[in-house]
Write a protein that holds these residues in place. Structure first.
Motif, PDB file in Angstrom:
ATOM      1  N   MET A 186       0.847  -1.180   0.000  1.00 12.43           N
ATOM      2  CA  MET A 186       0.000   0.000   0.000  1.00 12.43           C
ATOM      3  C   MET A 186       0.886   1.234   0.000  1.00 12.43           C
ATOM      4  SD  MET A 186      -2.527   1.310   3.007  1.00 12.43           S
ATOM      5  CE  MET A 186      -4.142   0.987   2.407  1.00 12.43           C
ATOM      6  N   SER A 187       0.670   2.113  -0.935  1.00 11.15           N
ATOM      7  CA  SER A 187       1.466   3.328  -0.982  1.00 11.15           C
ATOM      8  C   SER A 187       0.912   4.363  -0.006  1.00 11.15           C
ATOM      9  CB  SER A 187       1.500   3.886  -2.398  1.00 11.15           C
ATOM     10  OG  SER A 187       0.211   4.247  -2.814  1.00 11.15           O
ATOM     11  N   THR A 188       1.791   5.246   0.415  1.00 11.10           N
ATOM     12  CA  THR A 188       1.437   6.322   1.342  1.00 11.10           C
ATOM     13  C   THR A 188       2.044   7.613   0.796  1.00 11.10           C
ATOM     14  OG1 THR A 188       3.447   6.110   2.670  1.00 11.10           O
ATOM     15  CG2 THR A 188       1.577   4.694   3.290  1.00 11.10           C
ATOM     16  N   PRO A 189       1.627   8.777   1.317  1.00 10.98           N
ATOM     17  CA  PRO A 189       2.253  10.026   0.857  1.00 10.98           C
ATOM     18  C   PRO A 189       3.771  10.045   1.100  1.00 10.98           C
ATOM     19  CG  PRO A 189       0.223  10.505   2.014  1.00 10.98           C
ATOM     20  CD  PRO A 189       0.494   9.025   2.199  1.00 10.98           C
ATOM     21  N   GLN A 190       4.237   9.386   2.168  1.00  7.66           N
ATOM     22  CA  GLN A 190       5.657   9.345   2.468  1.00  7.66           C
ATOM     23  C   GLN A 190       6.395   8.349   1.569  1.00  7.66           C
ATOM     24  OE1 GLN A 190       3.313   8.993   5.009  1.00  7.66           O
ATOM     25  NE2 GLN A 190       3.443  11.158   5.537  1.00  7.66           N
ATOM     26  N   GLN A 191       5.690   7.328   1.108  1.00  2.78           N
ATOM     27  CA  GLN A 191       6.296   6.323   0.225  1.00  2.78           C
ATOM     28  C   GLN A 191       5.286   5.980  -0.870  1.00  2.78           C
ATOM     29  OE1 GLN A 191       7.866   2.870   2.166  1.00  2.78           O
ATOM     30  NE2 GLN A 191       8.899   2.191   0.347  1.00  2.78           N
ATOM     31  N   PRO A 192       5.206   6.831  -1.897  1.00  5.38           N
ATOM     32  CA  PRO A 192       4.202   6.631  -2.938  1.00  5.38           C
ATOM     33  C   PRO A 192       4.476   5.421  -3.839  1.00  5.38           C
ATOM     34  CG  PRO A 192       5.582   8.495  -3.464  1.00  5.38           C
ATOM     35  CD  PRO A 192       5.971   8.046  -2.085  1.00  5.38           C
ATOM     36  N   TYR A 223       7.035   1.700  -4.287  1.00  7.88           N
ATOM     37  CA  TYR A 223       7.985   0.746  -3.731  1.00  7.88           C
ATOM     38  C   TYR A 223       9.005   0.401  -4.813  1.00  7.88           C
ATOM     39  CZ  TYR A 223       5.030   0.105   0.323  1.00  7.88           C
ATOM     40  OH  TYR A 223       4.325   0.313   1.473  1.00  7.88           O
TER      41      TYR A 223
END
Length: 93
Positions: free
Chosen positions: A1-7, A9
């Motif tokens: 799952m991507s996040t704003p901190q790690q869009p 992988y």
């Protein structure tokens, strides 16, 4: 799952990687599952290029950190040797 901190992988970016990659993974890493390292290995191989993934089957996360209980001197020494050779082979040193 991507996040704003790690869009993204690393696996999401393999097709765009132009530089050679050396990955040194622990097979018993609780932070980066073995399956993830194996998927990265397969994706880099499929993309071609000069990338290499090394998996140390018995090594945990942080096996090269000599200040942690997870430190594995023999594995760390092998990884360091591979890194030095990788740099030399790829024009870094």
């Amino acid at each position: 799952m991507s996040t704003p901190q790690q869009p993204s992988y690393p696996l999401d970016l393999v097709a765009r990687i132009k530089a050679p990659v050396l990955g040194l993974y622990g097979g018993k890493d609780d932070s980066i599952p073995l399956e993830t390292a194996e998927r990265m290995q397969a994706a880099l191989k499929a993309a071609g290029g000069r990338s290499e993934i090394v998996i140390y089957p018995e090594a945990p996360h942080g096996f090269h950190a000599d200040y942690r209980p997870s430190y594995r001197p023999e594995t760390a020494a092998d990884g360091w040797s591979r890194l030095q050779g990788w740099f030399k082979a790829n024009g870094v040193s």
